[in-house]
Scaffold this motif. Sequence first.
Motif, mmCIF file in Angstrom:
data_model
loop_
_atom_site.group_PDB
_atom_site.id
_atom_site.type_symbol
_atom_site.label_atom_id
_atom_site.label_comp_id
_atom_site.label_asym_id
_atom_site.label_seq_id
_atom_site.Cartn_x
_atom_site.Cartn_y
_atom_site.Cartn_z
ATOM 1 N N ASP B 37 0.842 -1.200 0.000
ATOM 2 C CA ASP B 37 0.000 0.000 0.000
ATOM 3 C C ASP B 37 0.877 1.250 0.000
ATOM 4 O O ASP B 37 1.619 1.481 0.963
ATOM 5 C CB ASP B 37 -0.903 -0.007 1.245
ATOM 6 C CG ASP B 37 -1.999 1.045 1.142
ATOM 7 O OD1 ASP B 37 -1.707 2.164 0.688
ATOM 8 O OD2 ASP B 37 -3.147 0.736 1.497
ATOM 9 N N PRO B 38 0.816 2.036 -1.040
ATOM 10 C CA PRO B 38 1.700 3.212 -1.107
ATOM 11 C C PRO B 38 1.395 4.281 -0.062
ATOM 12 O O PRO B 38 2.217 5.175 0.165
ATOM 13 C CB PRO B 38 1.453 3.748 -2.524
ATOM 14 C CG PRO B 38 0.092 3.247 -2.892
ATOM 15 C CD PRO B 38 -0.075 1.924 -2.210
ATOM 16 N N ASP B 39 0.225 4.181 0.559
ATOM 17 C CA ASP B 39 -0.146 5.198 1.543
ATOM 18 C C ASP B 39 0.099 4.768 2.988
ATOM 19 O O ASP B 39 -0.220 5.505 3.925
ATOM 20 C CB ASP B 39 -1.631 5.562 1.376
ATOM 21 C CG ASP B 39 -1.902 6.151 0.000
ATOM 22 O OD1 ASP B 39 -1.056 6.931 -0.471
ATOM 23 O OD2 ASP B 39 -2.933 5.791 -0.595
#
Lengths: 187, 160
Positions: B37-39
């Motif tokens: 998850d890039p966030d």
Amino acid sequence: MMDAGAALEVLAAHRGDHVVVTTMSAVGIWPSLSDTPLDFAYLPSSMGQGPALGLGLALAQPGRGVVVVNGDGCMLMNLGSLVTLANHPADLYLLIFDNGLYEVTGGQPTAGTGHVDFAAMARAAGIGRVYSFDGIDDWRAQAAEVLSGPGPVAAWLRVQGKHGQTTPKPPRPMAEQIERLQRALGM
Amino acid sequence: MFDGPSVAAALKTCGVTHVVWVPDSVLGQWDSAFSGDPDLALIRVCREGEAVAVAGGLYLGGRRPIVLMQCTGLFEAGDSLRNFIHDLKLPLFFLIGVRSYFAHQQGATTDTCPVFTEPILKAWGLSYVVLERRHSPADLAAAYRDAQAERRAGAALLAE
């Protein structure tokens, strides 16, 4: 072997805008050298957690740079933190002040006194930039390099221990320290 | 139903930026959801007391971490937890997997983990909720938000 106070003077001359987290004996010396909002006396503490606290700060504030002054006794309590630091690139500069003693409890030897190579441990943990200093002149000559560039960095400094010391007091209450630090970080 | 993607989504609705963890066999199944998850930044540490300290530093630096660990890690992390939530008074939040919770309720295990988890949380003064099968990641998010709104530390126990 160098005097811990003299070694901290070198740090004070080269820390720039880095946050400096002090632990144990260094808490009693550092305020006479620097007492800015970016100086965080980690006391009361959970012994051994200084590097992890510093890593969190460094990850939260990329580009700021965080110096953690840790003792050998603290380091031995959390050797795994060397592995964690290596696994999370951040501008974290770990200075291991090795006096071979639990100084704040009066000066008892640690289990590692005289036979632990913290630089080798840091390298084996995967930290790429590792330094070792026996004398103040070498530390003074390389401090600017140690405290700049990409982290993590680990530096092992052999310092003279003192017997009969007591637990130092932080320069101000923790709540005030946190408020000052966070304001200085723009929060 | 708790699974990695739904938990990650719930945490992001709370503004969580970092997941600091030592996984257990249930939490560990969420690894790819967090790491992909890039966030969310997944911070792997070596021991649970260290997880609390990393989360403390993140919080001091303006981020919103959550610590995930097994109850055995809670037992290990006592002094660090005491220091960061009581000395530094940081409103950290913990999701703690309770090994053998259901088996203990049925009298079907000799595992002592469920015996000591809640008494230890009470001893450390850490308020908590228990998340059982009927709960969802939305309940986790609600517990997180409640703690943050009250600027206090808190925990959710994930029954395993």
